[in-house]
Design an enzyme around this catalytic site. Structure first.
Site, PDB file in Angstrom:
ATOM      1  N   ASP A 150      14.458  -6.768 -51.762  1.00 23.44           N
ATOM      2  CA  ASP A 150      13.853  -7.537 -52.474  1.00 23.44           C
ATOM      3  C   ASP A 150      14.836  -8.335 -53.420  1.00 23.44           C
ATOM      4  OD1 ASP A 150      12.145  -9.009 -54.386  1.00 23.44           O
ATOM      5  OD2 ASP A 150      10.863  -7.421 -54.646  1.00 23.44           O
ATOM      6  N   LEU A 151      15.140  -9.518 -53.169  1.00 24.33           N
ATOM      7  CA  LEU A 151      16.083 -10.343 -53.976  1.00 24.33           C
ATOM      8  C   LEU A 151      15.706 -10.452 -55.412  1.00 24.33           C
ATOM      9  CD1 LEU A 151      16.889 -12.928 -50.942  1.00 24.33           C
ATOM     10  CD2 LEU A 151      18.303 -11.307 -51.878  1.00 24.33           C
ATOM     11  N   TYR A 167      14.334 -17.622 -56.634  1.00 22.86           N
ATOM     12  CA  TYR A 167      14.544 -18.962 -56.754  1.00 22.86           C
ATOM     13  C   TYR A 167      15.799 -19.212 -57.569  1.00 22.86           C
ATOM     14  CZ  TYR A 167      10.280 -19.926 -54.180  1.00 22.86           C
ATOM     15  OH  TYR A 167       9.204 -20.172 -53.082  1.00 22.86           O
ATOM     16  N   ARG A 202      14.438 -13.890 -69.004  1.00 22.57           N
ATOM     17  CA  ARG A 202      13.646 -12.829 -69.413  1.00 22.57           C
ATOM     18  C   ARG A 202      13.912 -12.088 -70.573  1.00 22.57           C
ATOM     19  NH1 ARG A 202      12.310 -10.439 -63.108  1.00 22.57           N
ATOM     20  NH2 ARG A 202      12.331 -12.916 -62.358  1.00 22.57           N
ATOM     21  N   ASP A 213      11.756 -13.673 -50.148  1.00 25.22           N
ATOM     22  CA  ASP A 213      12.689 -13.146 -50.506  1.00 25.22           C
ATOM     23  C   ASP A 213      12.507 -11.452 -50.512  1.00 25.22           C
ATOM     24  OD1 ASP A 213      10.550 -12.344 -52.034  1.00 25.22           O
ATOM     25  OD2 ASP A 213      11.488 -12.383 -54.122  1.00 25.22           O
ATOM     26  N   GLU A 214      11.995 -11.154 -49.511  1.00 27.28           N
ATOM     27  CA  GLU A 214      11.637  -9.745 -49.097  1.00 27.28           C
ATOM     28  C   GLU A 214      11.892  -9.522 -47.573  1.00 27.28           C
ATOM     29  OE1 GLU A 214       8.404  -7.443 -50.750  1.00 27.28           O
ATOM     30  OE2 GLU A 214       8.417  -8.726 -52.470  1.00 27.28           O
TER      31      GLU A 214
END
Length: 650
Positions: free
Chosen positions: A28-29, A33, A65, A120-121
């Site tokens: 999982d990146l 984006y 974040r 992305d996975e």
DNA sequence: CAGGGCGACT
DNA sequence: AGTCGCC
């Protein structure tokens, strides 16, 4: 067990069967984006960055974040939380799509069983790699884990430990070759691997030991957190009074089955228990390409046509780069309605005239677009009555039913002639099993030749070649082999086919070959995938392994099915430089093919080589032999494959 | 749910 | 063609 009645496969047994078997990785990146945008513009590395689609921040980097920005936050809220937030538009997915496929391709260079989940996975089934490494390590060696271990308690899980090393190597490759960081989960099935991968973020990995399955399932705050349980399913479960994972675990299967049907009930409860037998299914090239845009309001046909034209422009260009020819076009709209029936979409689809398909492939984009606009407008009027007012909020254009156009399916060579006279996929499977079998024994050329020229497979099957010393080898993993034990009572014939062999096909094979397919040698060699990668620098114990694997593939039988045979044409790409035959084709087997077949294959490969384009670079095709009733596989087999072009429709 | 995709099942 | 699932 499955029916709630006592059967011969109790829980502990299933768990052992399952845990004994697979090592699954989930990648999982990190904030995908945002990472792509930071690579495109490194100045964005250290500033709070948000990727914006319309008025939504779809993702943001970790700097943002820290300042309180979250995924799927509205732009206004985000700016309020973090006035310094830098925004990049992200509606155009081109760059994300490209890097996404780079990652998948990189993983594919380690191991053929890679399944994409979104951009992305990726899931990777590394069971085969693990078994190979395990075989080279002495029993007394205690294997360390790489990265985190969920609720770490015991220490002897050699397969998962090796899996964690492989995961680390793959993540390192993704970082060094592509520049992306991400998380990985290591577990015994897809569900668990996915659930555990996110426990330490970002850029870390976590192993889930079998003894901690209940812990991780118990941690989930609600049923929605279980992958596979979406909004609707969660609602229906809630109607039954089920809100927690534990509720679902303990719910009598009968109650569940009444609401959802037997198979769904069983599946969902298994998920709640952390049981997931689903295979990692190689994704291959996409089955459809689409492009869409949403907006506040669109009321006039003029606007609609302009938007359709715009969307088609980019879609046709993508389609052209893909190289396949779409047979179907679909137009989808979303209407505005005050009565909150907001989210439903409507669509109409129709066949694309062959001439238009040609234009897309050949690059006559302008003409193709204008003809498709006409088609689209027709479809539009089937949905929207323009004599009364309308209000659209979204338009989507989609190509599907994508067909590969091979060079001249005119049909001269032996293989070609076989295919043009044998439309049945089943026959093709048998054919391949036979062809390769014939080629693996001494009289190979003769036998293979006679098989080739003989359109009666059954004929061929009576002419069983002498049994040679067989080293069977498949580069694909088994799937759901033992799995059948757990679903519905074990009605196993004595002649249960090995993984990846269609039971029906298996039955049609002569006993001799059945035996060989069931031999320990064959079963052990399933999963043995020869990786192309360099051995890990710091692990000398692997090096011998590596060179052996890469240079000395045992000659012998390859069970090639129509599906995985096709699958391989993609894998040929990277290594065709040093010699003219693809890297994962055994040279010895190849050399034993009849000369005309060799020639044909060679020219085939040359034609196929230039196809390393973003979405299409992987040829489609499932890793497994298609079960006769498997719609997934059937659908796939109708498209895009190197050899499928030789099939006549019907 | 936003948004722009994908795939599978019915 | 629509629903559901996933990111």
């Amino acid at each position: 067990y499955s029916s709630g009645v006592s059967t011969s496969a109790p829980i502990w047994n299933r768990k052992i069967i399952e845990s004994a078997h697979r090592v699954i990785l989930h990648f999982d990146l990190d904030c995908f984006y945002a990472q792509v945008e930071m690579i495109r513009n490194p100045a964005l590395r250290d500033v709070p960055l948000g990727v914006q689609q319309k008025y939504i921040i779809v993702t943001c980097n970790y700097v943002a974040r820290e300042r309180g920005v979250t995924k799927l936050m509205s732009v206004t809220d985000a700016k309020e939380k973090c006035p310094e937030l830098v925004l990049v538009k992200g509606e155009d997915l081109t760059h994300y799509r490209e890097m996404s496929y780079q990652v998948t391709e990189l993983l594919l260079s380690f191991c053929p069983l890679v399944e994409r989940l979104g951009f992305d996975e990726n899931f990777v089934d590394v069971t085969g790699m693990v078994e190979q490494r395990l075989a080279r390590i002495s029993e007394s060696d205690s294997l360390s884990f790489k990265g985190n271990v969920f609720n770490h308690s015991s220490n002897h899980h050699p397969r998962l430990a090796i899996g964690s090393h492989i995961a680390a190597e793959m993540r390192d490759a993704i970082r060094s070759k592509i520049g992306l960081t991400g998380c990985a989960g290591v577990a015994t099935n897809k569900l668990l691997a996915k659930l555990v991968s996110g426990t330490f973020k970002p850029n870390q990995q976590t192993v889930l030991l079998q003894e901690n399955v209940d812990d991780i399932m118990g941690c989930l705050s609600g049923l929605r957190k279980v992958p596979g349980v979406g909004h609707q399913t969660a609602k229906r479960l809630q109607a039954l009074g089920l809100v927690s994972v534990k509720d679902l675990q303990l719910c009598p299967l009968g109650d569940l089955a009444r609401e959802l049907g037997g198979t769904t009930a069983q599946r969902l409860r298994n998920l709640a228990l952390g049981i997931d037998e689903s295979a990692v299914t190689p994704t291959g090239a996409p089955q459809s390409l689409s492009d869409e845009d949403s907006f506040r309001k669109m009321c006039s046909v003029k606007e609609v046509m302009a938007k359709i034209q715009e969307l088609l422009g980019s879609l046709v260009e993508r389609m052209h780069k893909d190289g396949r020819q779409p047979q179907t076009f679909r137009l989808t709209i979303r209407r505005y309605s005050a009565t909150n029936k907001w989210f439903s979409r409507e669509s109409r689809q129709g066949p694309i005239p062959g001439g238009v398909g040609q234009k897309i492939v050949s690059g006559n984009i302008e003409d193709a677009v204008s003809q498709l606009v006409l088609l689209a407008v027709k479809l539009f009027h089937k949905m929207v009555d323009c004599s009364t007012a309308f209000h659209l909020t979204l338009i989507n254009v989609c190509f599907s039913n994508l067909q590969s156009r091979g060079p001249a399916a005119s049909g001269k060579g032996a293989i070609t002639s076989f295919f043009t006279h044998n439309a049945s996929p089943r026959k093709t499977q048998i054919f391949f099993v036979y062809l390769v079998h014939c080629c693996s024994v001494n009289n190979s050329a003769q036998n293979a030749d006679s098989c080739l020229l003989d359109h009666q497979i059954s004929e061929c099957s009576r002419n069983v070649p002498p049994k040679g010393q067989m080293t069977c080898n498949s580069e694909q993993s088994e799937e759901n082999y033992e799995a059948s034990c757990s679903t519905e009572g074990i009605n196993s014939d004595k002649t249960k086919p090995p993984p990846h062999v269609d039971p029906e096909v298996f039955r049609l094979l002569p006993e001799e070959i059945q035996k060989e397919l069931l031999s320990p040698d064959y079963l052990n060699s399933l999963q043995s995938h020869m990786s192309k990668h360099e051995p890990p620098e710091n692990d000398s114990s692997m090096k011998a392994d590596w060179s052996r694997m890469n240079h000395q593939q045992p000659a012998g039988m390859r069970v090639i099915t129509e599906e995985n045979a096709m699958e391989q044409d993609k894998l040929w790409l990277p290594r065709s430089s040093d010699c003219n035959i693809p890297g994962n084709v055994d040279p010895e087997v190849f050399s034993e093919l009849p000369p005309d077949v060799q020639k044909e294959l060679m020219s085939e490969w040359k034609q196929q080589n230039p196809v390393l384009k973003t979405p299409s670079s992987r040829k489609t095709g499932k890793g497994s032999i298609s079960k006769g009733k498997d719609r997934k596989a059937e659908g796939r087999s109708s498209q895009s494959n190197n050899l499928h072009k030789y099939f006549k429709p019907c």
